[in-house]
Structures are given as structure tokens and as C-alpha cells.
Design a protein around this motif. Structure first.
Motif, PDB file in Angstrom:
ATOM      1  N   ALA A   1       1.035  -1.287   0.112  1.00 41.50           N
ATOM      2  CA  ALA A   1       0.012  -0.195   0.139  1.00 41.50           C
ATOM      3  C   ALA A   1       0.668   1.307  -0.012  1.00 41.50           C
ATOM      4  O   ALA A   1       0.231   2.220  -0.389  1.00 41.50           O
TER       5      ALA A   1
ATOM      6  N   THR B   1      -1.316  -2.796  -7.134  1.00 36.39           N
ATOM      7  CA  THR B   1       0.130  -2.890  -6.752  1.00 36.39           C
ATOM      8  C   THR B   1       1.001  -3.930  -7.770  1.00 36.39           C
ATOM      9  O   THR B   1       0.411  -5.205  -7.163  1.00 36.39           O
TER      10      THR B   1
ATOM     11  N   GLY C   1      -3.418   3.708  -2.860  1.00 39.34           N
ATOM     12  CA  GLY C   1      -3.111   3.346  -1.605  1.00 39.34           C
ATOM     13  C   GLY C   1      -3.720   1.164  -1.744  1.00 39.34           C
ATOM     14  O   GLY C   1      -3.460   0.942  -0.638  1.00 39.34           O
ATOM     15  N   ASP C   2      -4.245   0.935  -2.945  1.00 39.57           N
ATOM     16  CA  ASP C   2      -4.680  -0.101  -2.947  1.00 39.57           C
ATOM     17  C   ASP C   2      -3.701  -1.737  -3.480  1.00 39.57           C
ATOM     18  O   ASP C   2      -3.104  -1.397  -4.820  1.00 39.57           O
ATOM     19  N   PRO C   3      -3.422  -2.036  -1.758  1.00 43.09           N
ATOM     20  CA  PRO C   3      -2.609  -2.842  -1.950  1.00 43.09           C
ATOM     21  C   PRO C   3      -2.958  -4.408  -3.138  1.00 43.09           C
ATOM     22  O   PRO C   3      -1.959  -4.806  -3.931  1.00 43.09           O
TER      23      PRO C   3
END
Length: 598
Positions: free
Chosen positions: A458, A471, A466-468
Motif C-alpha cells: 500500500a 500494486t 494505496g490499494d495493495p
């Protein structure tokens, strides 16, 4: 087959009995493309072979001051030039198509075999050799397939040329017909030595590739122990050996090329000397001498194909041999035409070791030797690596795994290797695997205790809000620590939710606190599923419903972790790492206690 139609719907079943048979099989699969290439090659080479006839007619027409024949010669030369241009363009097009489609077929066969064998492939063949086969060897094999039809067209044209010259001018034709076969076959005595040198070069190059791939895979460890210079020196030495072998091989091929240039020159000198004498004696005309001379001069173009096919075969044969070796590997025994259907549930049983994992229970297996544990994990997944184990397949619910279709066997039993691979992509893509649907990605991540991994992803995903899950993870997860990679791989296996999950040292790279939490998560999430964990960690073993000790290839003790610690010294030696002296002392104490109680 056109390039736009790739990949093949079915690349076929290759003949892998030898490298040569594999090359012949590839040639048969490309038969349509080979015929097209042969026909265009004939047009191209016949156009070149016909040029001397047009030139000879033109020269003789000038000598005879015959304008009509000169115009006819001009039209003939124009037609021959058009044939050469069209043949050259289409020959190159079809030849390259044959090369690419043959290479693509081999790539598909290798990909299919890799998918079939899984992690067992690198246990049977070195990873560097697999890389060498799927890259450089594929190109060499495609080169031979591409050169084969061009060689065939050149050989046909040379035969036609010899016959034509004998018919056109018998006196000189006999010299040419006798000389051309000598030119074509002159390099044969040199080929065995050139082939041996090429084999040595390929072997050294393969070893250098294996060393490079192994070094790259362990680069982080090498940096940690300061071993970069050591392995750099080894690779430098290996690359110098490859360079030396390549120069040694190139010298022989240079000699072959020189022979292919020198002998046609000698034949030309002989034709000119003999033909000049015939012309001075009035036995042949000047135009006929020019025609024969030009024909012999242009044979050099066709003869180059003999050198190329010899070189292509010499380089592609060892490549095809290595490809055939990889493609000849089998999962286990050959499955019968109609494999039995697998019912739901059932114990997992290995007749070779006597190991039994009851359905629905968490079974831990202690081996002591990591290599033995790895081979046992492969067997439990239906991939025995020992030749003697080929006919003793693991049974699931009484059904042999190696008699099931591969797709069904992979669905019911999933084996996670001790060094699982993470492919590049987002976390969501990583967890998007064939699954039962009973376990969500969030549940799998929670059971594998990946909270810190999600936090790290995140923080690294500012561009994704910030959305893991969005990623990107780099290739093999190199941006993550060993423990983080291990837990993400475990989460992926838990999400798949197979009927039987086999884990080989799933927590070897995490600390004790995390290991205890992961063990609890596995036990909770898989409480109604069959789970087999090969490990020697007390934290994992204590969570298991039952523990099996495998000693010298046989299951010798079964019980709980605490129970085996108390009564089984061999188990205690593996789990607690006690020395032989400590075991002797403890055995003496147990005997004394037993004597007192008696």
C-alpha cells in the motif's frame, strides 16, 4: 501455416527417440511450407542457371551480327531476371516463415512439457539447460528446418545443370559433370571434425548459461555473503572457455568455406583452359564457351547451400538432441485410455514410503533430509522422480494419481515447492488462480498472515490510491523479502483451495512469532481439507492433527508432536537438533528410569 495463424492449436506429438528423428519429424510437420520453399527455390536457382544461356546467345548473336537472335536473347534475359527477383523474394519469405513456425512449434512443445512436469522439470534437467533449449537451441533447430528446402532446390538445380551442360556441349559437359559432384561432396571429410568442435562449443555454452542463470537466481544471497567476485571469476573462466571453443570451431568452418571457394575456382580454370583449346580448334563456338563458363561460375551460389545445410545440421543436431531429451520426460507412467473417476475425499497414501494422510486432517511429515522431503512432495503430487518409483503411484481415495488426466490430478492435489515463484503483475493477478471459490483472496492473505506485506504494498502504490491489490509485484517478487514472498505464495495456494494441499517448508523464511501465527491460520482455514506439511519446526508440528516420521525412506512412527518427542529418539534428533552424544545420554536415562520402574 502462416505466421499470423500462430500459435498452433496442437503442436503435435514429437518423435523424441533422437535429435535426428526430432529434426525429421519437424520437417514432416512443415511439409507444406517446405514444398513452397522448394518450388520458389527452384524458380530462383533455375533463373540463375539460365542466365549463362541468355548471355551465350547474346554473345553469339553479336559475333554473327544477328539482330533477331540478339533481341530474343534480351527477352530471355529479362524473363530470367524477373524469375530470379520473384523467386528470391518469395524464397526468403517462405524460408523465414518455415524458420519462425518451426521455432514456434518447438516453443509450444517445451511450454506444454513445462506445464505438464511443473517444478519436477528443474529436478530432472538443470534450469540453465532448459533456458538454453528454449532460446538458442530453438533458433538453431528452426535454422535447419529453414535451410533444408533451399538445399533441396539447390541440389536439384545442380543436377539439372550438369545434365543440361552435357546435352548442350558434351565435350565441356563431361568435365563439369565430373567436377560438380566433387565440389559438392568435398567438405564431407571435414564435417565430422567440425561437428565435434561444434558439440564442444555448445556444451561449454550450455554450462556457462547454467552458471549464469544459477548466479542470477542466487544474486541476493551472493551479495549477502560477499561471493560476487568468486562467481564472477567462475563465469569469466567459463565464458573464456566458450570463446576458445567458438574460435576453435570457427577455424574449421572457415576451412570448409575456403574449400567451397577454392575448388570452384580450380574447376573454372580447368573449364577455361580446356574450352579455349576446343574453341581454337574450332570444335566449339565462342558463345558456347561463354555459356559453359558462366554456368560453372554461377554454381558457386548453389554450392553455398551445401555448406549451409552442413553447418545448420551440425549446430542443430545437438540442439535437437537436448530438446528431445527435455520433451521425452514424462509425468510418470503412461495413463490408460480411460482413467478411473476420482471420487470426493479419500486418504492420500504413498505405497513406497508407507505414508498415509487421512482425509480432512492436518498431517505433518518430518524427514530430516530436505532433499528427501522435496522428492516426497513431488511424489505426493503425482510426480515421482525416482525411476524405481514409476510404478508405485501415490493413491488418493484408492485411485492412482498418475493414472488420472493431468488437469484432474492438478485440481485435486496442489504441491507448493519450498521455493515458489511469484510472477510479475499485480497482487490481484497473482491471486487470480483456478480455485474452488470457497476461499477468498482476503481470507487466504489473512491465514498466511500477510498484513505487513499488504501495508508495504500500500505504501509503494501511491499511483493506485494505496490499494495493495493493484500494486505491481516485480518479477519473482524481488522487491519483497524472502518471508514476504513465501507468505504470498502460501496465500495463493490457500486461495486455490485444493482437495489436498502439500506444503514443503512453507515457513522456513519467517520468524518464530509469525510462524506460529501462520501455522494457526493454516490449521483454521484448512480444517475440513486434507493438508500435508513437510517441516521440522516444532511450531508447525504442534498444530498438526498427526505427525509422521519418515526415516531412510520409510514411515516409521506416527503420533502427536509431543508424544513422539517423548518416545521416539530419531524424531527428537530431527526436531530438537540433538547430537548423538546427547541422544546417548538421554537413552541411558530412559533405560535407567525403565529399570527403576521395573
Amino acid at each position: 501455416m502462416h505466421i499470423r495463424d500462430l500459435p498452433y492449436a496442437d503442436p503435435g506429438t514429437p518423435d523424441v527417440r533422437s535429435g535426428t528423428r526430432f529434426l525429421l519429424w519437424l520437417g514432416r510437420q512443415q511439409l507444406g511450407g517446405q514444398v513452397k520453399c522448394l518450388l520458389w527455390g527452384l524458380l530462383h536457382h533455375l533463373g540463375i542457371a539460365g542466365l549463362p544461356l541468355g548471355v551465350g546467345l547474346a554473345v553469339q548473336a553479336v559475333v554473327d551480327r544477328d539482330g533477331g537472335r540478339l533481341a530474343l536473347a534480351g527477352v530471355l534475359l529479362l524473363a530470367l531476371g524477373s524469375a530470379i527477383a520473384a523467386g528470391d523474394v518469395m524464397l526468403h519469405r517462405t524460408a523465414v516463415t518455415n524458420w519462425i513456425t518451426a521455432a514456434a512449434r518447438v516453443q509450444q512443445l517445451l511450454s506444454r512439457k513445462t506445464a505438464e512436469l511443473g517444478s519436477v522439470l528443474t529436478r530432472r534437467v538443470a534450469a540453465g539447460e532448459v533456458v538454453a533449449v528454449s532460446t538458442g537451441d530453438v533458433e538453431k533447430i528452426g535454422w535447419f528446418v529453414e535451410a533444408l528446402s533451399r538445399f533441396a532446390s539447390a541440389a536439384v538445380v545442380l543436377v539439372a545443370l550438369c545434365v543440361g551442360i552435357v546435352v548442350y556441349q558434351p565435350a565441356l559437359g563431361v568435365v563439369v559433370a565430373a567436377g560438380i559432384p566433387v565440389l559438392a561432396l568435398a567438405v564431407l571429410p571435414l564435417l565430422p571434425r567440425a561437428t565435434r568442435r561444434a558439440d564442444v562449443q555448445r556444451a561449454k555454452a550450455g554450462k556457462a548459461t547454467e552458471l549464469a542463470s544459477d548466479t542470477v537466481a542466487g544474486l541476493r544471497v551472493l551479495r549477502g555473503i560477499g561471493g560476487e567476485e568468486l562467481f564472477l571469476g567462475r563465469y569469466r573462466a567459463a565464458s573464456q572457455e566458450v570463446r576458445g571453443a567458438a574460435v576453435h570451431s570457427a577455424r574449421m568452418w572457415a576451412l570448409i568455406a575456403a574449400v567451397q571457394v577454392a575448388l570452384p575456382g580450380l574447376l573454372l580454370i580447368a573449364v577455361v583452359a580446356y574450352g579455349t583449346r576446343l574453341a581454337l580448334d574450332g570444335r566449339i563456338e565462342v558463345g558456347e564457351l561463354v555459356t559453359v563458363y558462366s554456368s560453372v561460375a554461377l554454381t558457386h551460389h548453389a554450392l553455398r547451400n551445401f555448406e549451409e545445410i552442413a553447418q545448420a545440421f551440425s549446430f542443430s543436431r545437438p540442439s535437437a538432441k537436448r530438446a528431445a531429451r527435455v520433451l521425452s520426460l514424462t509425468r510418470t507412467t503412461t495413463a490408460p485410455p480411460t482413467a478411473p473417476a476420482l471420487g470426493a475425499g479419500g486418504d492420500l497414501y504413498d505405497p513406497l514410503t508407507g505414508l498415509r494422510a487421512p482425509a480432512g486432517l492436518f498431517t505433518a511429515v518430518v524427514c530430516g533430509d530436505p532433499d528427501v522431503a522435496g522428492r516426497l512432495a513431488d511424489r505426493l503430487g503425482g510426480h515421482p522422480t525416482e525411476p524405481e518409483a514409476g510404478h508405485t503411484s501415490v493413491l488418493l481415495g484408492g485411485v492412482p494419481l498418475d493414472e488420472l488426466p493431468l488437469e484432474e490430478a492438478r485440481t485435486v492435489v496442489l504441491v507448493q515447492d519450498k521455493e515458489p515463484v511469484l510472477l510479475s503483475g499485480t497482487l490481484r493477478e497473482l491471486l487470480d488462480v483456478p480455485a474452488s471459490g470457497a476461499v477468498s483472496a482476503e481470507e487466504g492473505l489473512a491465514a498466511a498472515r500477510c498484513d505487513d506485506v499488504l501495508d508495504a504494498l500500500a505504501q509503494a502504490s501511491a499511483s493506485t490510491g494505496g490499494d495493495p491489490m493493484r500494486t505491481r509485484i516485480t518479477e519473482r517478487g524481488r522487491s519483497l523479502s524472502g518471508g514476504q514472498r513465501q507468505r504470498l505464495a502460501l496465500a495463493r495456494s490457500l486461495v486455490a483451495d485444493p482437495e489436498v494441499l502439500v506444503l514443503d517448508e512453507p515457513t522456513s523464511a519467517v520468524d518464530a512469532h509469525t510462524e506460529a501465527a501462520v501455522a494457526a491460520g493454516i490449521a483454521e482455514l484448512r480444517r475440513t481439507r486434507t493438508t500435508v506439511v513437510l517441516a521440522s519446526s516444532p511450531l508447525l508440528l504442534d498444530r498438526a492433527d498427526r505427525v509422521v516420521l519418515v526415516h531412510e525412506g520409510q514411515a516409521v512412527a506416527v503420533g502427536s508432536h509431543r508424544g513422539l518427542l517423548a518416545v521416539e529418539p530419531r524424531y527428537r534428533a530431527v526436531v530438537t537438533r540433538e547430537t548423538d552424544e546427547e541422544l546417548s545420554v538421554r537413552a541411558g536415562e530412559l533405560e535407567a528410569l525403565e529399570g527403576e520402574s521395573a
